[in-house]
Design an enzyme around this catalytic site. Structure first.
Site, mmCIF file in Angstrom:
data_model
loop_
_atom_site.group_PDB
_atom_site.id
_atom_site.type_symbol
_atom_site.label_atom_id
_atom_site.label_comp_id
_atom_site.label_asym_id
_atom_site.label_seq_id
_atom_site.Cartn_x
_atom_site.Cartn_y
_atom_site.Cartn_z
ATOM 1 N N GLY A 40 -14.649 95.086 -26.688
ATOM 2 C CA GLY A 40 -15.364 93.897 -25.796
ATOM 3 C C GLY A 40 -15.821 94.445 -24.645
ATOM 4 N N ASP A 55 -4.364 80.619 -15.443
ATOM 5 C CA ASP A 55 -5.249 80.842 -16.474
ATOM 6 C C ASP A 55 -4.830 80.707 -18.024
ATOM 7 O OD1 ASP A 55 -8.263 80.429 -16.986
ATOM 8 O OD2 ASP A 55 -8.256 82.826 -16.997
ATOM 9 N N ASP A 76 -23.966 77.517 -47.300
ATOM 10 C CA ASP A 76 -25.189 77.511 -48.303
ATOM 11 C C ASP A 76 -25.125 78.889 -48.913
ATOM 12 O OD1 ASP A 76 -27.706 77.467 -49.205
ATOM 13 O OD2 ASP A 76 -28.616 77.781 -47.608
ATOM 14 N N ASP A 83 -26.230 80.104 -51.656
ATOM 15 C CA ASP A 83 -27.320 80.644 -52.509
ATOM 16 C C ASP A 83 -28.456 80.823 -51.492
ATOM 17 O OD1 ASP A 83 -28.064 78.102 -52.245
ATOM 18 O OD2 ASP A 83 -28.505 77.730 -54.228
ATOM 19 N N ASP A 101 -26.553 62.399 -46.129
ATOM 20 C CA ASP A 101 -27.903 62.738 -46.595
ATOM 21 C C ASP A 101 -28.774 61.583 -46.331
ATOM 22 O OD1 ASP A 101 -29.860 63.642 -48.167
ATOM 23 O OD2 ASP A 101 -29.214 62.858 -50.243
ATOM 24 N N SER A 160 -41.722 49.099 -24.223
ATOM 25 C CA SER A 160 -41.237 48.096 -23.813
ATOM 26 C C SER A 160 -40.014 47.904 -23.029
ATOM 27 C CB SER A 160 -41.184 46.791 -24.596
ATOM 28 O OG SER A 160 -40.297 47.180 -25.638
#
Length: 555
Positions: A65, A181, A372, A374, A408, A448
């Site tokens: 890191g 912390d 996902d 495929d 959907d 409006s």
């Protein structure tokens, strides 16, 4: 609440500067310059007289890191082959206060040595450029990552996690150390196995404290800071508040006080720092679990239990009442919430999801890609079933199909990326004032200041099966959003509909609506003034024309 508190001056929080990604340095000579061990150190952080060469004792490997102050790498001891983490701090980037924090961190880690639940500091080296800390390597990730990787977890899992944290914090407090912390990132697991030890780490903001001593330095991470820290008078019990916030997040998947700006979080905490349990995720959480959160987040630190006291609570103690009720995965929480929304709110969230900055939804983009399977750019019912099951949410087929149908929006029988982001983005993403204004104006096509029934008809017509369904959808939207029953949705009603029902979000809704009213009042005033000028000019023009006509007529 009865807390007569003056609003404090918003403090500057002691944060680590933003992390920067250092370039990969395969050649060690590029990473660490040669060390002249005979040369004296002019200003030693560690009180050493001569420069030391860490590479004499350790093979320094890949980067684990990188941050502003330095880099952490794998370090293998040349004599024993034992693997450690080497945290190399660039001294040129340290101010006087930062240098003092490094020295304090070393002193505290030596003071706390011997506890199996605290990361061990093995040794330290210093040369002209770096301080190198050789520390125990924790390869198991942080505790929350481990819990989440299990797919689903129970209240008993959450209680066990917080119990471990409280044990470490009680140990620190009893040895006169306050961490300052505490957050999920600072509790690591020693290795990837199920029996890995929990390790507290990052004591950079920690300090020694005496019984009865009041601290005043404001430091920590905004989400986890106790009210008394912001008011600059606190004890070690500020750590207990922070762990209360961690428990709140473990149980419902979101922090108790959230906002894009730290200053707003501070105001929420100081003005009314009471955890809110109205969010739907709390519906299945038991009362003893909620009581633990309330106790650990007691506003007054004088009435707040100590870490040791909390270890005796019936929900936290080993073999206590924490049950095996499953805490629903966050992604399923969000999809169910989206499915239950009215059609206008769904359409508005679709609009907002398309206007969020890429960095804000990077995690959702990766989550979408992982489901996902495929790579088609859409998530099918089968892929949704597999993706949710892998995260511990195996739904009955009927419920799964209903969830898919409600998420959907365009009726394609698959979830595209925009629909997925709209259905799974965190509620805090909606609390962008400018995006809410733009979403409202997207539907208020005639500007409006109201969304009319006709405008709703245009917005919702595309995905309605027939006229009957369309009118039903419009009626449902107005029933929920049109609070004054005038058949119109003004901006205040729109914002109230869009934001969650918890107290903090509805306070934001009121503030956003007031800002809108003030802005549009000024615009109307300006417009009215312009109209008066136009009327005066027209009136003057007409009078002048009449005078000309009189002259032409010779009158």
């Amino acid at each position: 609440m009865g807390n007569c508190l003056a609003r404090p001056k918003i403090p500057t929080v002691q944060h680590e500067p933003p992390k920067v990604q250092e370039e990969a340095q395969p050649d060690l000579a590029c990473a660490f310059p040669p060390v002249d061990k005979q040369s004296q150190l002019q200003r030693s952080l560690l009180g050493k007289r001569h420069a030391e060469d860490v590479t004499e004792h350790y093979e320094i490997g890949r980067v684990l890191g990188a941050g502003y102050y330095g880099t952490t790498r794998i370090a293998v001891h040349k004599g024993t082959g034992e693997v450690f983490a080497c945290k190399s701090i660039n001294k040129s980037r340290l101010g006087d206060g930062d240098a003092a924090n490094v020295r304090s961190e070393l002193q505290i880690m030596h003071h706390l040595a011997g506890n199996p639940n605290i990361v061990t500091l093995h040794e330290a080296f210093e040369d002209h450029v770096y301080v190198h800390l050789i520390m125990e390597l924790c390869s198991g990730g942080d505790l929350v990552e481990r819990i989440m990787s299990k797919g689903s977890y129970t209240e008993r899992d959450a209680a066990a996690a917080v119990r471990k944290m409280l044990e470490v914090v009680a140990y620190c407090h009893e040895l006169g150390v306050v961490h300052r912390d505490l957050k999920p990132d600072n509790f690591l697991l020693s290795d990837p196995t199920e029996r890995a030890d929990l390790k507290a780490t990052d004591f950079g903001l920690s300090t020694f404290i005496k019984p009865g001593q009041q601290l005043s330095e404001v430091c920590g991470t905004a989400y986890y800071m106790a009210p008394e820290v912001l008011l600059r008078s606190y004890t070690e019990k500020a750590d207990v508040w922070a762990l209360g916030v961690v428990l709140y997040i473990l149980l419902c998947g979101r922090p108790p006080f959230e906002h894009a700006l730290d200053e707003e979080i501070f105001r929420m905490v100081v003005d009314n720092g009471v955890p809110d349990f109205t969010y739907h995720a709390w519906d299945n959480i038991t009362e003893p679990a909620k009581e633990c959160v309330r106790l650990m987040m007691t506003y007054s630190d004088k009435r707040r239990p100590s870490a040791r006291d909390m270890l005796g609570h019936e929900w936290i103690r080993e073999g206590g009442v924490a049950g095996s009720n499953v805490i629903e995965p966050e992604v399923l929480h969000r999809m169910r919430s989206f499915a239950a929304m009215n059609k206008l709110k769904k359409k508005a969230l679709l609009f907002i999801s398309q206007h969020l900055a890429p960095d804000e939804i990077r995690g959702l983009r990766e989550l979408f890609a992982s489901m996902d399977a495929d790579g088609s750019g859409t998530i099918t019912l089968d892929e949704l079933r597999t993706g949710l099951a892998s995260r511990g949410a195996a739904l009955p087929e009927g419920e799964l199909a209903a969830l898919m149908a409600m998420a959907d929006v365009d009726g394609s029988r698959e979830l595209d990326y925009t629909e997925f982001v709209a259905a799974t983005m965190h509620a805090c993403k909606v609390q962008h004032e400018q995006l809410l204004i733009e979403a409202f104006q997207h539907f208020d096509t005639d500007d409006s200041g109201f969304i009319t029934r006709e405008e709703l008809e245009v917005a919702l017509r595309e995905h309605a099966a027939d006229a009957g369904q369309l009118q039903g959808d419009i009626d449902a939207v107005l029933a929920q959003a049109d609070k004054d029953g005038n058949g119109l949705i003004d901006y205040a009603e729109f914002v109230q509909m869009m934001l969650p029902g918890d107290r903090a979000s509805q306070c934001n809704a009121a503030k956003f609506a007031a800002n809108w009213a003030r802005t549009h009042s000024q615009k109307r005033s300006s417009s009215s003034s312009m109209q008066q000028l136009n009327d005066t000019a027209t009136s003057g023009g007409d009078q002048q024309q009449q005078e000309c006509c009189k002259c032409a007529a010779g009158t």
